[in-house]
Design a protein around this motif. Structure first.
Motif, PDB file in Angstrom:
ATOM      1  N   THR A   2       9.963  -3.108  45.417  1.00 42.82           N
ATOM      2  CA  THR A   2       8.630  -4.514  45.718  1.00 42.82           C
ATOM      3  C   THR A   2       7.110  -3.730  45.631  1.00 42.82           C
ATOM      4  OG1 THR A   2      10.074  -5.983  47.155  1.00 42.82           O
ATOM      5  CG2 THR A   2       7.013  -6.561  46.903  1.00 42.82           C
ATOM      6  N   THR A   4       6.898  -0.974  44.087  1.00 43.39           N
ATOM      7  CA  THR A   4       6.658  -0.392  42.746  1.00 43.39           C
ATOM      8  C   THR A   4       6.707  -1.548  41.457  1.00 43.39           C
ATOM      9  OG1 THR A   4       8.795   1.188  43.113  1.00 43.39           O
ATOM     10  CG2 THR A   4       7.712   1.171  40.380  1.00 43.39           C
ATOM     11  N   LEU A   5       6.694  -2.473  41.703  1.00 41.33           N
ATOM     12  CA  LEU A   5       7.366  -3.235  40.940  1.00 41.33           C
ATOM     13  C   LEU A   5       5.713  -4.517  40.350  1.00 41.33           C
ATOM     14  CD1 LEU A   5       9.669  -5.454  41.295  1.00 41.33           C
ATOM     15  CD2 LEU A   5       8.583  -4.675  39.077  1.00 41.33           C
ATOM     16  N   GLN A   6       4.674  -3.922  41.837  1.00 44.27           N
ATOM     17  CA  GLN A   6       3.199  -4.400  42.102  1.00 44.27           C
ATOM     18  C   GLN A   6       1.724  -3.435  41.689  1.00 44.27           C
ATOM     19  OE1 GLN A   6       3.114  -5.701  46.297  1.00 44.27           O
ATOM     20  NE2 GLN A   6       3.650  -7.265  46.024  1.00 44.27           N
ATOM     21  N   ASP A 208       3.391  -4.237  31.246  1.00 44.03           N
ATOM     22  CA  ASP A 208       3.845  -4.501  32.573  1.00 44.03           C
ATOM     23  C   ASP A 208       3.859  -4.723  33.672  1.00 44.03           C
ATOM     24  OD1 ASP A 208       5.734  -3.058  31.359  1.00 44.03           O
ATOM     25  OD2 ASP A 208       4.317  -0.710  31.607  1.00 44.03           O
ATOM     26  N   ALA A 212       5.422  -7.022  35.746  1.00 44.27           N
ATOM     27  CA  ALA A 212       5.790  -7.128  37.646  1.00 44.27           C
ATOM     28  C   ALA A 212       5.532  -8.497  37.918  1.00 44.27           C
ATOM     29  CB  ALA A 212       5.424  -6.318  37.663  1.00 44.27           C
ATOM     30  N   SER A 216       8.764 -10.742  40.739  1.00 39.15           N
ATOM     31  CA  SER A 216       8.252 -10.745  42.253  1.00 39.15           C
ATOM     32  C   SER A 216       8.067 -12.203  42.494  1.00 39.15           C
ATOM     33  CB  SER A 216       6.303 -10.354  42.745  1.00 39.15           C
ATOM     34  OG  SER A 216       6.097  -8.962  42.375  1.00 39.15           O
TER      35      SER A 216
END
Length: 329
Positions: A2, A4-6, A208, A212, A216
């Motif tokens: 989570t 890494t995606l934010q 990205d 992301a 999410s």
């Protein structure tokens, strides 16, 4: 996973109009580094203050914007102002209007109120409609995108002046002319804004931080509000700054064609339109409204470019990944 995606979502929010106080301070620091931006902002602020203070300054000079002074013009020469430089005197700081003898300084102040109000109001309507249409075209389904795209092409191709004149046939005569100008200019010229927003949104969707946010679990509206709109702030504000002087010119054109404000209510465009017949006899009557239009265009363009640079997300990213000195700035 989570976290890494934010992480990619942070750069656009900081480089653009960040909601926090830190982002606002960063934008302010970037603007302060550009003396041209401060000068342009000061000029625009002065014009707005003069427009707001028009009744006070009119009382200070003891002049009424609609009061005729036949004794200040030479009727034998067709109404040319008496005296030098268009009749400049202690009572009339910028001279008088040819043919009527009305005080030119006070009429320029009151004209600024109409011209700036119409330009700013029409720009707000234009930006709101264009951003909504552009986002809907980029984020909607294929049918909605094609429909809005074709409608945008039609709005860009249609001549705004012709449609503005046509409004006089359906709008009641007692409808407020200032509001009519704001709606006419804004609702007939949102096509360029929509096309720009659609193109920018399609480009941002491949980045990205948008991917992301989508992974999410955020919905389309949340992504548009939290991710896309902050990144669109720089081009939209820059486009709006350019449209303000363009809308002043549009108001001048509509006033010249009889769709704008009605005499004796002054506006810069109306004054400039009537001044063209007095260019040889009284050049100052032409140069004053034209000079104000030029200064407004120049100041708006310079300030818009400075704001674009301060809000550019890519510039914010470069500052963060640069040297320690650059990051601290």
């Amino acid at each position: 996973m989570t976290v890494t995606l934010q992480q990619p979502a942070a750069p656009p929010a900081t480089g653009a109009l960040a909601p926090g106080a830190g982002g606002a301070r960063q934008v302010w620091r970037r603007l302060r580094r550009r003396p041209s931006a401060a000068t342009a902002a000061a000029v625009l602020a002065l014009l707005v203050l003069l427009a707001l203070a028009a009744p006070l300054l009119a009382g200070l000079t003891g002049q009424d914007p609609n009061a005729y002074h036949d004794d200040l013009v030479d009727s034998a020469r067709g109404g040319v102002p008496l005296g030098s430089l268009g009749g400049i005197s202690a009572d009339h700081w910028l001279g008088v209007e040819p043919g009527t003898g009305r005080d030119l300084f006070v009429r320029l102040l009151y004209g600024a109120r109409i011209s700036l109000l119409v330009a700013l109001g029409a720009t707000a309507v234009q930006i709101l409609a264009g951003v909504a249409a552009g986002l809907a075209a980029a984020l909607g389904n294929r049918f909605a995108g094609q429909l809005i795209g074709r409608l945008t092409d039609v709005m860009i191709a249609l001549p705004m002046l012709v449609l503005g004149i046509a409004l006089t046939a359906v709008v009641p005569a007692d409808f407020p002319r200032t509001l009519l100008l704001i709606l006419a200019i804004g609702l007939l010229s949102w096509g360029g804004t929509a096309r720009m927003v659609r193109a920018q949104t399609l480009a941002l969707q491949g980045l990205d931080f948008v991917a992301a946010a989508r992974l999410s679990g955020n919905g389309t509206l949340r992504i548009a509000r939290r991710e896309l709109l902050p990144s669109l702030a720089a081009p939209v504000i820059t486009y709006a700054a350019i449209q303000v002087p363009a809308n002043i010119v549009a108001e001048a054109s509509l006033s010249f064609l009889g769709v704008g404000v009605k005499p004796p209510t002054p506006s810069w465009g109306q004054m400039l339109s009537s001044a063209q017949t007095w260019f040889r006899a009284d050049p100052l009557y032409v140069l004053l409204p034209a000079g104000l239009l030029f200064v407004t265009v120049l100041a708006s363009t310079v300030l818009g470019d400075a704001v674009r640079t301060a809000l550019d997300p890519r510039e914010g990213s470069r500052l963060r990944i640069g040297t320690g000195k650059e990051a601290a700035a």
